[in-house]
Design a protein around this motif. Sequence first.
Motif, PDB file in Angstrom:
ATOM      1  N   LYS A  73       0.804  -1.226   0.000  1.00  0.00           N
ATOM      2  CA  LYS A  73       0.000   0.000   0.000  1.00  0.00           C
ATOM      3  C   LYS A  73       0.840   1.281   0.000  1.00  0.00           C
ATOM      4  CE  LYS A  73      -3.841  -2.427   0.685  1.00  0.00           C
ATOM      5  NZ  LYS A  73      -4.942  -2.499  -0.313  1.00  0.00           N
ATOM      6  N   CYS A  74       2.141   1.149   0.195  1.00  0.00           N
ATOM      7  CA  CYS A  74       2.960   2.345   0.406  1.00  0.00           C
ATOM      8  C   CYS A  74       3.961   2.561  -0.722  1.00  0.00           C
ATOM      9  CB  CYS A  74       3.737   2.238   1.723  1.00  0.00           C
ATOM     10  SG  CYS A  74       2.713   2.182   3.194  1.00  0.00           S
ATOM     11  N   ALA A  75       4.172   3.836  -1.002  1.00  0.00           N
ATOM     12  CA  ALA A  75       5.271   4.202  -1.886  1.00  0.00           C
ATOM     13  C   ALA A  75       6.562   4.183  -1.062  1.00  0.00           C
ATOM     14  CB  ALA A  75       5.034   5.593  -2.465  1.00  0.00           C
ATOM     15  N   LYS A  76       7.694   4.397  -1.728  1.00  0.00           N
ATOM     16  CA  LYS A  76       8.992   4.289  -1.056  1.00  0.00           C
ATOM     17  C   LYS A  76       9.080   5.202   0.165  1.00  0.00           C
ATOM     18  CE  LYS A  76      13.977   4.781  -1.976  1.00  0.00           C
ATOM     19  NZ  LYS A  76      14.245   5.816  -0.958  1.00  0.00           N
ATOM     20  N   GLU A  77       8.637   6.430   0.045  1.00  0.00           N
ATOM     21  CA  GLU A  77       8.734   7.386   1.144  1.00  0.00           C
ATOM     22  C   GLU A  77       7.933   6.930   2.356  1.00  0.00           C
ATOM     23  OE1 GLU A  77       6.951  11.793   1.808  1.00  0.00           O
ATOM     24  OE2 GLU A  77       8.367  11.606   0.126  1.00  0.00           O
ATOM     25  N   GLU A  78       6.689   6.520   2.109  1.00  0.00           N
ATOM     26  CA  GLU A  78       5.841   6.059   3.217  1.00  0.00           C
ATOM     27  C   GLU A  78       6.388   4.775   3.837  1.00  0.00           C
ATOM     28  OE1 GLU A  78       2.300   5.936   0.794  1.00  0.00           O
ATOM     29  OE2 GLU A  78       1.326   7.316   2.176  1.00  0.00           O
ATOM     30  N   ARG A  79       6.926   3.895   2.975  1.00  0.00           N
ATOM     31  CA  ARG A  79       7.468   2.625   3.456  1.00  0.00           C
ATOM     32  C   ARG A  79       8.647   2.866   4.402  1.00  0.00           C
ATOM     33  NH1 ARG A  79       7.149   0.172  -0.962  1.00  0.00           N
ATOM     34  NH2 ARG A  79       9.193   0.702  -1.857  1.00  0.00           N
ATOM     35  N   GLU A  80       9.519   3.790   4.044  1.00  0.00           N
ATOM     36  CA  GLU A  80      10.675   4.058   4.891  1.00  0.00           C
ATOM     37  C   GLU A  80      10.263   4.738   6.188  1.00  0.00           C
ATOM     38  OE1 GLU A  80      13.488   6.145   2.474  1.00  0.00           O
ATOM     39  OE2 GLU A  80      14.227   4.299   1.519  1.00  0.00           O
ATOM     40  N   ARG A  81       9.256   5.589   6.117  1.00  0.00           N
ATOM     41  CA  ARG A  81       8.762   6.208   7.355  1.00  0.00           C
ATOM     42  C   ARG A  81       8.204   5.141   8.310  1.00  0.00           C
ATOM     43  NH1 ARG A  81       5.385  11.729   5.734  1.00  0.00           N
ATOM     44  NH2 ARG A  81       7.203  13.102   5.456  1.00  0.00           N
ATOM     45  N   LEU A  82       7.431   4.217   7.771  1.00  0.00           N
ATOM     46  CA  LEU A  82       6.868   3.151   8.611  1.00  0.00           C
ATOM     47  C   LEU A  82       7.973   2.255   9.169  1.00  0.00           C
ATOM     48  CD1 LEU A  82       3.551   1.690   7.126  1.00  0.00           C
ATOM     49  CD2 LEU A  82       3.961   2.594   9.414  1.00  0.00           C
ATOM     50  N   ALA A  83       8.975   1.971   8.362  1.00  0.00           N
ATOM     51  CA  ALA A  83      10.095   1.157   8.827  1.00  0.00           C
ATOM     52  C   ALA A  83      10.821   1.854   9.976  1.00  0.00           C
ATOM     53  CB  ALA A  83      11.066   0.882   7.681  1.00  0.00           C
ATOM     54  N   LEU A  84      10.957   3.173   9.885  1.00  0.00           N
ATOM     55  CA  LEU A  84      11.582   3.934  10.960  1.00  0.00           C
ATOM     56  C   LEU A  84      10.728   3.866  12.224  1.00  0.00           C
ATOM     57  CD1 LEU A  84      13.713   5.818  12.082  1.00  0.00           C
ATOM     58  CD2 LEU A  84      12.526   7.741  10.984  1.00  0.00           C
ATOM     59  N   ALA A  85       9.415   3.947  12.062  1.00  0.00           N
ATOM     60  CA  ALA A  85       8.510   3.846  13.211  1.00  0.00           C
ATOM     61  C   ALA A  85       8.680   2.504  13.921  1.00  0.00           C
ATOM     62  CB  ALA A  85       7.065   4.034  12.766  1.00  0.00           C
ATOM     63  N   VAL A  86       8.776   1.413  13.151  1.00  0.00           N
ATOM     64  CA  VAL A  86       8.975   0.080  13.731  1.00  0.00           C
ATOM     65  C   VAL A  86      10.318   0.009  14.451  1.00  0.00           C
ATOM     66  CG1 VAL A  86       9.279  -2.366  13.186  1.00  0.00           C
ATOM     67  CG2 VAL A  86       7.460  -1.059  12.061  1.00  0.00           C
ATOM     68  N   PHE A  87      11.336   0.615  13.865  1.00  0.00           N
ATOM     69  CA  PHE A  87      12.666   0.639  14.482  1.00  0.00           C
ATOM     70  C   PHE A  87      12.612   1.355  15.831  1.00  0.00           C
ATOM     71  CE2 PHE A  87      17.024   2.242  14.995  1.00  0.00           C
ATOM     72  CZ  PHE A  87      17.752   1.082  14.750  1.00  0.00           C
ATOM     73  N   LEU A  88      11.899   2.463  15.892  1.00  0.00           N
ATOM     74  CA  LEU A  88      11.768   3.203  17.144  1.00  0.00           C
ATOM     75  C   LEU A  88      10.961   2.409  18.175  1.00  0.00           C
ATOM     76  CD1 LEU A  88      11.120   6.838  15.827  1.00  0.00           C
ATOM     77  CD2 LEU A  88      13.261   5.867  16.686  1.00  0.00           C
ATOM     78  N   ILE A  89       9.958   1.691  17.728  1.00  0.00           N
ATOM     79  CA  ILE A  89       9.179   0.842  18.637  1.00  0.00           C
ATOM     80  C   ILE A  89      10.081  -0.205  19.285  1.00  0.00           C
ATOM     81  CG2 ILE A  89       7.408  -0.966  18.705  1.00  0.00           C
ATOM     82  CD1 ILE A  89       5.799   0.724  16.712  1.00  0.00           C
ATOM     83  N   PHE A  90      10.982  -0.781  18.480  1.00  0.00           N
ATOM     84  CA  PHE A  90      11.936  -1.751  19.026  1.00  0.00           C
ATOM     85  C   PHE A  90      12.779  -1.109  20.132  1.00  0.00           C
ATOM     86  CE2 PHE A  90      16.460  -3.055  18.772  1.00  0.00           C
ATOM     87  CZ  PHE A  90      16.344  -4.301  19.358  1.00  0.00           C
ATOM     88  N   GLY A  91      13.277   0.097  19.871  1.00  0.00           N
ATOM     89  CA  GLY A  91      14.064   0.794  20.881  1.00  0.00           C
ATOM     90  C   GLY A  91      13.267   1.062  22.141  1.00  0.00           C
ATOM     91  N   ALA A  92      11.985   1.399  21.970  1.00  0.00           N
ATOM     92  CA  ALA A  92      11.130   1.663  23.127  1.00  0.00           C
ATOM     93  C   ALA A  92      10.929   0.416  23.972  1.00  0.00           C
ATOM     94  CB  ALA A  92       9.784   2.206  22.655  1.00  0.00           C
ATOM     95  N   VAL A  93      10.775  -0.736  23.327  1.00  0.00           N
ATOM     96  CA  VAL A  93      10.602  -1.998  24.066  1.00  0.00           C
ATOM     97  C   VAL A  93      11.826  -2.253  24.941  1.00  0.00           C
ATOM     98  CG1 VAL A  93      10.456  -4.510  23.850  1.00  0.00           C
ATOM     99  CG2 VAL A  93       9.013  -3.051  22.427  1.00  0.00           C
ATOM    100  N   VAL A  94      13.011  -2.082  24.369  1.00  0.00           N
ATOM    101  CA  VAL A  94      14.239  -2.306  25.139  1.00  0.00           C
ATOM    102  C   VAL A  94      14.319  -1.327  26.309  1.00  0.00           C
ATOM    103  CG1 VAL A  94      16.764  -2.296  25.067  1.00  0.00           C
ATOM    104  CG2 VAL A  94      15.462  -3.193  23.126  1.00  0.00           C
ATOM    105  N   PHE A  95      14.032  -0.060  26.038  1.00  0.00           N
ATOM    106  CA  PHE A  95      14.138   0.953  27.084  1.00  0.00           C
ATOM    107  C   PHE A  95      13.185   0.670  28.235  1.00  0.00           C
ATOM    108  CE2 PHE A  95      12.841   4.840  29.204  1.00  0.00           C
ATOM    109  CZ  PHE A  95      14.060   5.426  29.520  1.00  0.00           C
ATOM    110  N   TRP A  96      11.895   0.482  27.918  1.00  0.00           N
ATOM    111  CA  TRP A  96      10.903   0.313  28.983  1.00  0.00           C
ATOM    112  C   TRP A  96      11.072  -1.008  29.716  1.00  0.00           C
ATOM    113  CZ3 TRP A  96       9.313   4.640  30.510  1.00  0.00           C
ATOM    114  CH2 TRP A  96       9.025   5.682  29.622  1.00  0.00           C
TER     115      TRP A  96
END
Length: 626
Positions: A356-379
Amino acid sequence: MNIVIAVGILVTLVTGIPVLLQLLKGHPRGLIICFLAEMWERFSYYGMRAILIFYLTQHFLFDPKAASGHYGSYTALVYLVPLIGGFLADKWLGTRKAVAFGAVLLVAGHLAMAIEGKPAVQTLTYQGATYEFQAEGRGQNREAKLVVDGKAYEVAATKVGDFEIKGLPANAPLPAVLPKADYKLDVAGRDPLYLNIFWFSLSLIILGVGFLKPNISTIVGQLYPQGDPRRDPGFTLYYYGINLGSFWASILCGLLGVNVGWWAGFGLAGVGMLAGFIVFVLGKPWLDGKAEPPEPKVLKEKVAGPINRELAIYGLSLVGLVGIFFLVQFNAIVGVALNIGILASLGYIGFFMFTKCAKEERERLALAVFLIFGAVVFWTLFEQAGSSLSLFAATNVQLDLVREPLRLFSGAVTLATPDQLAKAGIDAASTFWVDTSFNAPQTQALNAGWILIFAPVFAAVWTFLGARGKDPNPVIKFGLALIQVGAGFLLLQWGSTFADGAFKLPLIFLVLMYMLHTTGELCMSPVGLSQMTKLSPASVVSFMMAVWFLAVAIAQWVGGKIAGLAATETVGGQVLDPGAALAASLKVFNIIGLVAVAIGIGFLLLSPVLKKWSHGADNVGAPKKA
C-alpha cells in the motif's frame, strides 16, 4: 520530623510554585481539574506499585520469581487495556464519562487492596516434622525466624548454600545445619478468599486505568482550540502533575505500608484516588462542555429492553473483569497473547508497507517500527523499578541516610533513625530529632523526583536547540536514552566495589542510577508517541498508536521475566543469602545494561541513515499522505 518528607516538601515548593503560577493564569480552568485529577490518579497507581512487590513476597509469600511474573502481568495489562477504553470513549462514551467510570473502578480497586487478611506462613519440613517461621517487619526490615520447641531462632544460608539455624541447642529435634536435600520449604495459610480479593482488586485497577488514563490526557487537548500556542505548555504543566503525584505516592504510601501495615499504604492510595474522583466530578463546569459524548442520542438508545447503550457498555466492561481476573494470575497466557498480538501487528505492517505504500511512506513506517523496538528495550529496563530494583534496594543497598546518630549544635539537633536513637540511648524528647529513615518502597520516588527537577531543564534545552536547528533527531534521542538506562545498571556494578560486610551498596549509587534512568526517559518519552503520528500514513495512525502501546505492554511482561532472573531464595519473605542476592542481581543488571548500551550505540551509528527515512516528517507543516 521525617527528613524524606521534608526534602519532598522542599522539592515540591521549589519546582511547584512556578507551575502553580502558570496554572492560574493564561490557561483554561479545566486544566486545573485535569491536573489535580490525574495527579491523584497517579498518586494511587504509584502508591500501590511502591509496595506491591513486597506485598506479594512478604504477605502472600510468593517467591520473588513468581512475584515478578505476576507484577509483569499486571503492568502489561495496565498498558494494554487503555486501547479498549480509548476506543469506547471515542466511539460512544466521550472522554468525561469514560474518566468518571474509570475513577469509580479505581477507587473500588485501591480500597479493596486494603483488605489483606492474615499473612501466609512459611514452613520447613524435616524428617516428617513441620516447623513454622515467625516473620516480622516489612520491606528491608523483614526478618524471619524458625520456631523450634516454642523458641524463635535466626536463620541464614551457609557459604555452600545449606540452611543454618543460629543458636540452636545441641539437643534440638533437628540439626543446626540442614543440607538442601534434607528439608522442604512450603507455604501455609495463603487464604484463597483474600488472595482472590487481591486478584479482583488488581482487575478493578487495570480496568479503571484502561478507562481513565488515555482519556484524561485527551481532555487536556480538547480544552484548547486547534493551533492554540498554549497547548504544548498546557501539557507540560499537566505532566508535572503526573510526576508530582508519583513522587508523593512512593514517599507516603511506602512510609505507611512499611511502618504501619500494607492496608495503610494501599488504603492511602485509595483515598488519593477518591480525592481525584471528587475533584473531577465537582470540576465538570470548568470543562466548559468539552469531553462530552460524540453523539449523546446514540448513547441513550435502548439496546436490550430498558438498557441503553451507555449502561450496556458499563455492564459489558464489568463482565470483562472476569477475563482480566483470569489473565492477571497466569503470566504465561498473558505472554502468549502479547506475542501473538505483536507478531500479527508486525505482519500487517509489513503487508501494508509493501502493498500500500510508496517508497517514502514505506521508509517512514520502517523507521517507526525501528523506534518501537528501541522503546521496548528501554521500557523493559526502566520498569525494573517496581520489581527487581525495589527488591535489590531492600537487600543490597544501605538505605540509612546516616550510619550513626549525627548530633548537631551541641546535641540540640539529632539526625538518626528510630533504631539508631534507641541503640545510642538518646531520648527523643531531649533533642530536635530528625528521622532519617528511608525505606525500599520509597526509593521509587527517586525517578519522579529527578523528573520534577530535570524536566524544565530538558524542555529548555530542546527548545534552545530547536530554535537553532540543532535539535537531535529522534533516532539520536532514542540512542541516548538507551545508553543512559543501560549505564544506570552498569553503575551499580561499580557501586558493588564499595559494598559493606552485609553486601550493601552506598545509597548514592542507586540515586545516581535513577538520575541516569530519568535523563534517559526525558530523551525518549516526549518523542515516542509524537513520532508514531508523524511517521505513519493517515490511514494507519490509530493502528500504529495501538502497536506502540502493545509494545510497551510487552516490555512490562518481559521486564517481569528479567526481574525473575535476578531473584534469589527467600524464607518468610527474607533473603537468606544477601551475598548470593547481590551476585545474582548484578549478573542480570550487567547483561541488560551492556545490551542496552550496545543497542543505544547502534542507534547513534545508524542515525545518519535512519534520519533520512523520515523524509522531513519532523519539519513543521510536513505533509501527511493517506
